[in-house]
Each structure stands twice: as structure tokens, then as C-alpha cells.
Design an enzyme around this catalytic site. Structure first.
Site: not given
Ligand code: FAD
Length: 597
Positions: A412-414, A292
Site C-alpha cells: 500500500g501507499e506505493g 508514509r
């Protein structure tokens, strides 16, 4: 206990285990929720140490030279492939092992320096930056963080040079946003020498080109009938590894290979376990924290490109006998992109510095960075698209590609909704526990309980009456600093009021959570911006120069951010939430909306 309560208990237990194991120093964001301004983490604005700055400048020069000549983002998009020559070139510059220790062939860069590298790639090509992130920020991160010396010696040298590539495989059909719901099974062999993995993973970046994949699978918890997630290092040459779809056709970041694969009775040696058994979710979330941060860097780079493109067009395209830049509604868009780009860079730098300084508790800040920068970038691209008018819609310009590429960032990524709720709930946990202490004591007084409740009550009360000091050096920033302090107190008061008003049901009230999370994100962003302006102003003063011209945009950011915070907090008591829920409920219960025939 009914089924819903049991599920809630399970979720709380999982979250507790993941997030709150062991005592930790108070992080900046958690401090905000308690009404504190933990200045040590954010002021003065972090700087890359001089020795590493020289090395970074050299790397950036080499990288720019390579990217200017060898990277063709439009061709990567058209061909839906990143050529091996580009991957090799990135490997030669060191991009694929930037933060890996030098003993394994890496550059040993800090996360702050690594973010500058990713920003440079994010400026030009989202496919390439996502590829690098999938390999370096998350693909080999579990090895870097949790690998034993033997594992690192065996795997890292080829991975950091780019001779081999990495991927990170968490997502499954049943485990998307609900990442803890991993279904892939890992059964220990009878002799205990290996695990037998079965299941499918989907949407995995680099899956088809990776030589090493960090795979999350469910292992039995010894002595119980429970299971827990464990991280395994899997290689595609293991018998039973089946690539179901190497390159799933998709909207944007087309150069990346997003794949789907199955593991059918794949024997993975126990030496390939990464991190502690049963702690795979903790491994995954820690890995994603790094991802992130570089996400923020890539979005910053792309926002700077938006600004360059917007200015170039607004200064040259003429309509109504004027350049577009002479119209206020175009000016407004350019000013907003400039303000956001400044803030995105500041927020990325400060968040990366938390990792470099060894702060244990930065989960909230990385989540805030991810949501904030991805939402802002989407707005930036929308604005520059509008400034280009019809021409933006055609494929000879990069804007339609940038628009398609940027859309994945919010998912993406949460997914941003999941992270927004997470920010509010984890942030409110501290003050919530203090209120619980007070409430429990009132219901069931005891000597010990009264003294704890007294302390908790004092904390809550002092946080609502005290305006935290925001220590800036520059005289001209004092008014902004005082305003920020007052907003933090106002925020804390609003959080307390929401906790007292709604109590436990607040766990499900996402519209309330969203306003609290949005206010917290803007408070964090404003802090980073203020810290950066202060440091740049002091630097200019010491060196007899003028402050950078983008301070006008930075000042605008603070004004707009403060206005947004007031709006979010006002929305907690003045809103249409009931009508929103009622309208949605009516749609959801009446089935799919009918189209007129
Ligand atoms: C191009 C691409 C590359 C990817 N690369 C990887 C990779 O390398 N490794 C990997 O493991 N995964 C990867 N993913 C998977 C990605 O992380 C997931 O798509 C993401 O976590 C969302 O899961 P989902 O798609 O199953 O959506 P779902 O979980 O079905 O969610 C759909 C939507 O529902 C909403 N939603 C869901 N839960 C909530 C909630 N609690 N509250 C409010 N709203 C909610 C959100 O708006 C969300 O966008 C990739 C995905 C894509 C598209």
C-alpha cells in the site's frame, strides 16, 4: 522518436514537473547521494517542544485508557468491522483531527507528536491504525494542506471531530503503482460552474463509510489536447455516486472497509477542487508523504509489540530443560527485533521533524522510511512467529492476525519495489546531472560550458576524496561516526562509478538501483540511530543518569547496518544479476510454469 522513447520522455516530463519544480534546499538524503552529510537536519536529534510534550503526554494517557478498555483488536478482526463506538472514542480523544489547526477543532499537533499517537495505536491494532491513517493522514490531508479558508471552514470541523469521515481515492484498475495513469475523467460543464466526473476507483480504504473523499480525476489542460490530474472533493450523496462493493473481503486489516465505487456523470462544483487545477499528482504525492510518515509510526508500534511478545515467551516457555531465551538462535532474533524497533522509532521521529521544520524536500526520506520500516516489521513478525512455534499458528494468539495485517504494508501507499527504484533514481539525479554537464562539454566545448563543467567536476571529485564529518557530542560514539562518514564517501564513490559505467541504461537497471537504494536507506537509518543515541547519552549525562538499556540494541543496529551497507556496495560489482535476468527471461518467455500432473 519511437513509441518507447516517447513514453520515456513523457515519464521524465511528469517526474520533472512533480519533483523538481522550483529551487529547494538540499535535503538530507539528496545530500548523501552528493557525498555530503547535511547535519543540520538530523543533529541534534529532534525533540517535541516542552509545551506540546505536556499536551501530548495528556493525550497519550487518555488514549491508552480508552484503547485498553474499548479496543478489542481480535473482535475487530473477527467481525471485520471497527465499531462506531471505537470511532467515536477516537474522535473524543482528538485522534481524528490531531494535526488540524485548533480553529477548526483540531489539536494542532506537530507531525512528530502525531506519530507518537499513531505508534500507540499501531502497537495494538493495525485495522484501527490504517483506518485512522486513511481518514487523517491521507483522507483529509489534501484539505489541510491545500484547502482554502472557505473549504476548511465548511468541511473540517465535522471531519476532525469524527462526526464525518474522510477517504483518499487515487487507485484505479489502470492506475495502481502507475499512479499517474488515472483514467477517471472530469469534464468541465459548459457554464464552467462544475465538473462532470466519470470512472471507477478500487481498493479505497473507508470508501463506504466516508462522508468526504479526495478523488483524483483527469481534467483538460486549457488551450491544448492534453489532460492533467486534478484533486476533487466528492461526497457520496452526490447523484451518480455508486458504491460497487462496500467491503471487499481481504487477507488482513479486516476491520477496515476497503471499497470499490463508480462515479457516473457526477456533478462536482468547481468550489470542490483541492489545490491548483492540473496539479492533482503533486497534491497526491504530498499527501502520501504524510501517510508514509505515520506508516513508519504504526510499524514502530507493531515492532515494539513484537519485542514484548518475544521476550515474554522466550522467558517462560521451556524446552530441553531451558527457557527458549537461553538458546542463541532465539537470542539473535530478539536482539534483531530490539535493534530494528529502536531504529524505526528514530527514523520516524527524524522524518516527521523534517515536515514540522518546513523542509520542502523530504520525498526521498518518507519513501525510505516507508520501505525500511515495512520491510523490517515483516522480519520482526516473522521472527516472533518463529519463537512462538506452533502456538503462533492458532488464532487464540494475536500473531497470525499480526502477520496477515502486516503484509499490506509493503504494497500500500506505493509498492516497495516502486519506491526503491524511485529512491535510487531521484537520489542519483543530482550527481547524474553533474556528470551530464561534464560529458556534454567534452562533446561540445563552449566557454560557459567549460566553467560549469569545471565546477561540476570539482564537486564530484571533492565528494569522492573527502570523508564528511558526522558531528556527535558523545566521545564513545566517535568511532561509529567516523565509520559512517567513511561509508558515505564509499557510497558516493559507488554511485559515481555506477553512473559512469552504466550511463542512461541505469534508468532501467533495477537490480543496481535496489542496492544503491538499500545502502542509502541504511545510511539514513544509521544516521537517525546515531543521532538518537547521542542525544539520549547527553541527556543522561546532564541529569546524572545512565543511558537507556536499549542502547545495546542501538549499538547492534549500527554494527549490522554498517555491515549491510558494505554488502550492498560490494554487490554492485560482485553479483549474479546476469543469471537472475536470464533465468527470469526464460520463465517469462516460456509461458506459465507447468505443474506435473
Ligand atoms: C487493503 C488496501 C487498502 C488500500 N487503500 C487505498 C486507499 O485508501 N486509497 C488508494 O488510492 N489506494 C489504496 N490502495 C491501493 C494501493 O495503494 C495499491 O494496491 C498499490 O499502489 C499497488 O497497486 P496495484 O495493487 O495496482 O499493484 P500493481 O501496480 O499491479 O503492482 C503489483 C506489483 O508489481 C510490482 N511492480 C509494479 N510496478 C513496478 C515497478 N515499476 N518496478 C518494479 N516492480 C513493480 C510490485 O511488486 C507490485 O507490488 C489500497 C490497497 C489495499 C490492498
Amino acid at each position: 522518436m519511437n513509441k518507447l522513447d516517447a513514453q520515456r520522455q513523457k515519464e521524465i516530463q511528469q517526474a520533472e514537473e512533480l519533483l523538481f519544480a522550483g529551487p529547494q534546499a538540499l535535503g538530507f538524503a539528496k545530500g548523501l547521494f552528493q557525498g555530503h552529510f547535511v547535519s543540520d537536519w538530523v543533529m541534534p536529534y529532534p525533540r517535541i517542544p516542552e509545551a506540546q510534550q505536556g499536551e501530548l503526554d495528556q493525550t497519550l494517557t487518555e488514549l491508552r485508557k480508552f484503547l485498553n478498555v474499548d479496543l478489542n483488536p481480535a473482535e475487530i478482526d473477527r467481525q471485520a468491522d471497527i465499531p462506531r463506538s471505537v470511532i467515536d472514542g477516537l474522535g473524543r480523544v482528538g485522534v481524528l483531527g490531531m494535526t488540524a489547526p485548533k480553529e477548526y477543532g483540531g489539536h494542532g499537533f506537530s507531525q512528530m507528536a502525531n506519530c507518537k499517537v499513531l505508534e500507540e495505536i499501531g502497537r495494538r491494532c493495525a485495522s484501527t491504525s490504517v483506518f485512522v491513517n486513511a481518514h487523517h493522514s491521507i483522507g483529509i490531508r489534501a484539505l489541510l494542506l491545500f484547502g482554502t479558508h472557505e473549504q476548511n471552514r465548511k468541511w473540517l470541523p465535522k471531519l476532525v471531530s469524527g462526526e464525518q469521515l474522510g477517504a483518499f481515492a487515487l487507485t484505479e484498475r489502470e492506475a495502481g503503482s502507475d499512479a499517474a495513469n488515472v483514467q477517471m475523467q472530469a469534464r468541465p460543464s459548459e457554464d464552467g460552474s462544475h465538473f462532470i466526473l466519470n470512472g471507477e476507483k478500487r481498493y479505497i480504504t473507508n470508501a463506504a463509510i466516508a462522508h468526504e473523499l479526495t478523488v483524483m480525476a483527469r481534467t483538460p489542460v486549457p488551450g491544448s489536447d492534453k489532460t492533467a490530474v486534478t484533486a476533487f472533493l466528492v461526497t457520496p450523496d452526490m447523484p451518480g455516486f455508486e458504491m460497487l462493493e462496500a467491503r471487499m473481503p481481504k487477507t488482513g486489516i479486516k476491520g477496515t472497509a476497503t471499497g470499490r465505487f463508480a462515479l457516473r456523470d457526477v456533478k462536482v462544483p468547481k468550489e470542490n477542487i483541492l489545490g491548483p487545477m492540473g496539479k492533482g499528482l503533486k497534491v497526491a504525492l504530498t499527501v502520501l508523504d504524510f501517510g508514509r510518515t505515520t506508516f513508519g509510526a504504526c510499524c514502530t508500534g507493531a515492532a515494539k509489540t513484537c519485542l514484548e511478545l518475544a521476550v515474554a515467551h522466550a522467558n517462560t516457555r521451556r524446552q530441553f530443560n531451558k527457557t527458549l531465551g537461553e538458546f542463541e538462535l532465539v537470542k539473535k532474533k530478539i536482539a534483531r527485533i530490539a535493534a530494528d524497533a529502536y531504529a524505526m522509532e528514530a527514523m520516524t521521529t527524524v522524518t516527521a521533524s523534517f515536515i514540522d521544520r518546513g523542509l520542502e524536500d523530504y520525498m526521498l526520506e518518507t519513501a525510505m522510511l516507508k520501505v525500511f520500516t515495512t520491510e523490517r516489521l515483516w522480519e520482526c513478525i516473522n521472527d516472533v512467529f518463529q519463537i512462538y512455534g506452533g502456538s503462533a499458528y492458532f488464532t487464540d494468539l494475536p500473531l497470525e492476525r499480526m502477520l496477515r495485517d502486516a503484509r499490506i504494508n509493503q504494497i500500500g501507499e506505493g509498492a516497495n519495489e516502486v519506491l526503491t527504484s524511485f529512491i535510487a533514481l531521484v537520489g542519483m539525479r543530482g550527481p547524474g546531472m553533474e556528470f551530464k554537464e561534464i560529458y556534454d562539454t567534452m562533446m561540445k566545448p563552449s566557454r560557459d560550458g567549460v566553467s560549469k563543467a569545471w565546477a561540476a567536476g570539482k564537486n564530484r571529485l571533492s565528494a569522492t576524496v573527502r570523508v564528511p564529518e558526522v558531528p556527535v557530542q558523545s566521545e564513545q560514539l566517535r568511532a561509529h561516526a567516523r565509520q559512517l562518514g567513511r561509508l558515505i564517501r564509499h557510497f558516493n564513490f559507488a554511485v559515481n562509478r555506477a553512473l559512469i559505467t552504466y550511463r542512461e541504461p541505469i534508468l532501467d537497471m533495477q537490480l543496481v538501483q535496489e542496492r544503491i537504494a538499500n545502502a542509502a536507506m541504511d545510511l539514513f537509518a544509521s544516521t537517525c540511530v546515531l543521532s538518537r543515541i547521542d542525544s539520549e547519552t547527553q541527556f543522561a549525562r546532564r541529569n546524572g543518569g545512565l543511558p537507556p538499556p536499549d542502547h545495546l540494541a542501538a549499538d547492534l543496529f549500527l554494527r549490522q547496518s554498517f555491515r549491510r551497507i558494505r554488502g550492498f556496495l560490494a554487490g554492485l560489482t560482485n553479483n549474479d544479476d546476469k543469471a537472475v535476468i536470464a533465468a527470469a527471461k526464460s520463465c517469462l518467455t516460456s509461458g506459465t510454469a507447468k505443474t506435473t500432473s
